[in-house]
Design a protein around this motif. Structure first.
Motif, PDB file in Angstrom:
ATOM      1  N   PRO A  73       0.810  -1.227   0.000  1.00 52.76           N
ATOM      2  CA  PRO A  73       0.000   0.000   0.000  1.00 52.76           C
ATOM      3  C   PRO A  73       0.840   1.272   0.000  1.00 52.76           C
ATOM      4  N   VAL A  74       1.958   1.275   0.730  1.00 48.86           N
ATOM      5  CA  VAL A  74       2.840   2.443   0.732  1.00 48.86           C
ATOM      6  C   VAL A  74       3.420   2.674  -0.653  1.00 48.86           C
ATOM      7  N   LEU A  75       3.840   1.586  -1.291  1.00 50.46           N
ATOM      8  CA  LEU A  75       4.433   1.688  -2.625  1.00 50.46           C
ATOM      9  C   LEU A  75       3.452   2.285  -3.622  1.00 50.46           C
ATOM     10  N   TRP A  76       2.207   1.780  -3.624  1.00 50.77           N
ATOM     11  CA  TRP A  76       1.219   2.273  -4.582  1.00 50.77           C
ATOM     12  C   TRP A  76       0.712   3.666  -4.228  1.00 50.77           C
ATOM     13  N   ALA A  77       0.666   3.977  -2.947  1.00 52.58           N
ATOM     14  CA  ALA A  77       0.286   5.335  -2.553  1.00 52.58           C
ATOM     15  C   ALA A  77       1.338   6.332  -3.021  1.00 52.58           C
ATOM     16  N   ASN A  78       2.598   5.924  -2.977  1.00 51.95           N
ATOM     17  CA  ASN A  78       3.678   6.789  -3.461  1.00 51.95           C
ATOM     18  C   ASN A  78       3.566   6.992  -4.971  1.00 51.95           C
ATOM     19  N   HIS A  79       3.266   5.908  -5.701  1.00 51.97           N
ATOM     20  CA  HIS A  79       3.051   6.026  -7.155  1.00 51.97           C
ATOM     21  C   HIS A  79       1.868   6.943  -7.460  1.00 51.97           C
ATOM     22  N   HIS A  80       0.832   6.833  -6.649  1.00 54.16           N
ATOM     23  CA  HIS A  80      -0.357   7.678  -6.819  1.00 54.16           C
ATOM     24  C   HIS A  80       0.008   9.153  -6.704  1.00 54.16           C
ATOM     25  N   LEU A  81       0.835   9.486  -5.717  1.00 54.74           N
ATOM     26  CA  LEU A  81       1.294  10.866  -5.549  1.00 54.74           C
ATOM     27  C   LEU A  81       2.117  11.313  -6.751  1.00 54.74           C
ATOM     28  N   LEU A  82       3.044  10.478  -7.181  1.00 56.19           N
ATOM     29  CA  LEU A  82       3.896  10.836  -8.319  1.00 56.19           C
ATOM     30  C   LEU A  82       3.085  11.008  -9.600  1.00 56.19           C
ATOM     31  N   PHE A  83       2.004  10.242  -9.743  1.00 57.26           N
ATOM     32  CA  PHE A  83       1.147  10.386 -10.924  1.00 57.26           C
ATOM     33  C   PHE A  83       0.577  11.792 -11.013  1.00 57.26           C
ATOM     34  N   TRP A  84       0.007  12.274  -9.906  1.00 56.57           N
ATOM     35  CA  TRP A  84      -0.598  13.607  -9.936  1.00 56.57           C
ATOM     36  C   TRP A  84       0.451  14.698 -10.081  1.00 56.57           C
ATOM     37  N   LEU A  85       1.604  14.514  -9.461  1.00 55.84           N
ATOM     38  CA  LEU A  85       2.676  15.497  -9.630  1.00 55.84           C
ATOM     39  C   LEU A  85       3.194  15.514 -11.058  1.00 55.84           C
ATOM     40  N   SER A  86       3.136  14.377 -11.736  1.00 56.56           N
ATOM     41  CA  SER A  86       3.615  14.327 -13.125  1.00 56.56           C
ATOM     42  C   SER A  86       2.717  15.121 -14.061  1.00 56.56           C
ATOM     43  N   LEU A  87       1.496  15.443 -13.609  1.00 53.20           N
ATOM     44  CA  LEU A  87       0.580  16.243 -14.420  1.00 53.20           C
ATOM     45  C   LEU A  87       0.778  17.744 -14.217  1.00 53.20           C
ATOM     46  N   VAL A  88       1.602  18.114 -13.249  1.00 50.39           N
ATOM     47  CA  VAL A  88       1.841  19.537 -12.974  1.00 50.39           C
ATOM     48  C   VAL A  88       2.410  20.269 -14.195  1.00 50.39           C
ATOM     49  N   PRO A  89       3.403  19.705 -14.924  1.00 54.31           N
ATOM     50  CA  PRO A  89       3.913  20.437 -16.098  1.00 54.31           C
ATOM     51  C   PRO A  89       2.836  20.727 -17.143  1.00 54.31           C
ATOM     52  N   PHE A  90       1.941  19.770 -17.371  1.00 48.03           N
ATOM     53  CA  PHE A  90       0.859  19.975 -18.339  1.00 48.03           C
ATOM     54  C   PHE A  90      -0.080  21.085 -17.877  1.00 48.03           C
ATOM     55  N   ALA A  91      -0.548  20.975 -16.616  1.00 44.92           N
ATOM     56  CA  ALA A  91      -1.476  21.975 -16.093  1.00 44.92           C
ATOM     57  C   ALA A  91      -0.818  23.342 -15.995  1.00 44.92           C
ATOM     58  N   SER A  92       0.450  23.361 -15.609  1.00 44.89           N
ATOM     59  CA  SER A  92       1.192  24.623 -15.485  1.00 44.89           C
ATOM     60  C   SER A  92       1.360  25.299 -16.839  1.00 44.89           C
ATOM     61  N   GLY A  93       1.758  24.518 -17.838  1.00 45.02           N
ATOM     62  CA  GLY A  93       1.959  25.071 -19.179  1.00 45.02           C
ATOM     63  C   GLY A  93       0.679  25.617 -19.774  1.00 45.02           C
ATOM     64  N   TRP A  94      -0.428  24.899 -19.562  1.00 42.86           N
ATOM     65  CA  TRP A  94      -1.718  25.333 -20.117  1.00 42.86           C
ATOM     66  C   TRP A  94      -2.188  26.615 -19.443  1.00 42.86           C
ATOM     67  N   MET A  95      -2.061  26.679 -18.119  1.00 40.65           N
ATOM     68  CA  MET A  95      -2.468  27.891 -17.414  1.00 40.65           C
ATOM     69  C   MET A  95      -1.570  29.065 -17.782  1.00 40.65           C
ATOM     70  N   GLY A  96      -0.262  28.815 -17.920  1.00 40.30           N
ATOM     71  CA  GLY A  96       0.661  29.883 -18.286  1.00 40.30           C
ATOM     72  C   GLY A  96       0.402  30.440 -19.669  1.00 40.30           C
ATOM     73  N   ALA A  97       0.007  29.552 -20.580  1.00 36.83           N
ATOM     74  CA  ALA A  97      -0.281  29.987 -21.955  1.00 36.83           C
ATOM     75  C   ALA A  97      -1.630  30.684 -22.057  1.00 36.83           C
ATOM     76  N   ASN A  98      -2.510  30.451 -21.073  1.00 37.32           N
ATOM     77  CA  ASN A  98      -3.846  31.055 -21.079  1.00 37.32           C
ATOM     78  C   ASN A  98      -4.163  31.613 -19.691  1.00 37.32           C
TER      79      ASN A  98
END
Length: 200
Positions: A73-98
């Protein structure tokens, strides 16, 4: 799996996330200051997102110091966190461009909200693995600051549909509140000398 391997993997992913974000800063086509002004919103979005990733890296580092063993459970919870953090560049770039658009500002808040929830889940999984002897449970208590942050992210995401700049201001305020690394865990794990007394 030893926790050193988990920490090394997480550090690598977070380093890649920051690298991807900086690659989103395109070289201006012009040669004057006006060309720089065109990418200024994207640059501000990058700064904010860099701070957020840095905050997560700092607190994740402290969090894993309390980890005694890596469970499934710790391992998969850590992956879960990294998944959402990996979306930060996409969300950041889109907000910055608009910067004045509603949906990109709302999406950015949703990504931050989900990352915050994922971090909370990771804390819970570590506490469950430690059971009664949980150092982490003693350190964070009810985690009021974390729960309030989740509520603010949720509120900001909704407000983005009305006024994006209000949501963006709330994102900045929350980043400033978390800018200093969470000392609760550090204070629990380490003792310091002060006035000749040992304080836990």
């Amino acid at each position: 799996m030893g926790k050193n391997r988990l920490e090394a993997f997480s550090d690598g992913v977070l380093a890649i996330i920051i690298t991807i974000m900086v690659l989103e800063l395109k070289i201006p086509e012009g040669k004057g200051i006006e060309a720089l002004l065109l990418i200024f919103p994207t640059f501000l979005s990058y700064i904010l997102s860099f701070i957020y990733v840095g905050i997560y890296w700092n607190n994740h580092h402290h969090l894993l110091h309390t980890l005694q063993k890596v469970t499934g459970p710790v391992l998969w919870a850590n992956h879960h966190l990294l998944f959402w953090l990996s979306l930060v560049p996409f969300a950041s770039g889109w907000m910055g461009a608009n910067p004045s658009a509603k949906v990109p500002a709302a999406l950015y808040g949703i990504v931050l909200l989900m990352a915050s929830i994922a971090y909370h889940v990771l804390q819970k999984m570590i506490i469950n693995a430690q059971q009664r002897s949980s150092t982490l449970k003693q350190a964070i208590g009810n985690d009021t600051k974390g729960k309030v942050s989740m509520l603010v992210y949720l509120t900001a995401s909704g407000l983005a549909i009305i006024q994006p700049w209000i949501a963006q201001a709330l994102y900045v305020i929350l980043a400033m509140l978390w800018l200093i690394p969470d000392r609760r865990i550090e204070n629990m794990l380490y003792s310091t000398e002060k006035d000749g007394k040992t304080i836990k």
